[in-house]
Design an enzyme around this catalytic site. Structure first.
Site: not given
Ligand code: AMP
Length: 141
Positions: A98, A100
């Site tokens: 993913h 951001h």
């Molecule tokens: P990372 O630290 O780059 O792995 O970021 C993971 C991101 O996924 C975090 O910013 C979380 O807030 C987001 N996240 C986790 N679960 C969900 C969800 N169910 N819906 C939307 N965002 C999510």
């Protein structure tokens, strides 16, 4: 077991979707760093950048630009950050690829930054030589 993001794509877990095409999907982050914080993900369950094919790298980049344009038009931020974490040491929590997109407004302090270090010209040269020699190694995508 499917990743939490695969369960969002399938509709098993609800999410605020903003964009979808054949290879990518985008939705709002549930714990946003700023208003409009969006995640662009691959539909394929791959962990990090090094796992993506050239086609997927391209598809994610195009979707990221499409969504960033939409966020800019809709929310009128002063700028935005693109952040993509690879590995736990880099802050990756969800091991499904993913990107951001974090809209930014002047003075919001929504995203931290690194402390600038220092390096000598000789160290810069040696490091660049080491990395240049490794380009193309590590396997094709
Ligand atoms: P990372 O630290 O780059 O792995 O970021 C993971 C991101 O996924 C975090 O910013 C979380 O807030 C987001 N996240 C986790 N679960 C969900 C969800 N169910 N819906 C939307 N965002 C999510």
């Amino acid at each position: 077991m499917a990743s939490i993001f695969s369960r969002i794509i399938s509709g098993e877990i609800p999410a605020a979707k903003v964009y979808e095409d054949a290879l990518t999907f985008a939705f709002l982050d549930i714990n946003p760093a700023s208003r409009g914080h969006t995640l662009v993900i691959t539909k394929a369950e791959l962990s990090g950048l090094l796992d993506l094919s050239p086609e997927l790298v391209s598809a994610v980049a195009l979707t990221t630009q499409t969504v960033a344009r939409a966020l800019t038009a809709a929310l009128k931020p002063d700028g935005f950050n693109i952040i993509q974490n690879n590995g736990a040491a880099a802050g990756q929590v969800v091991f499904h690829y993913h990107v951001h997109i974090i809209p930014r407004w002047e003075g919001d302090r929504a995203v931290g930054t690194w402390k600038p270090g220092s390096i000598t010209p000789a160290e810069l040269h040696d490091l660049a030589t080491l990395i240049t020699a490794a380009v193309g190694q590590g396997g094709a995508a």
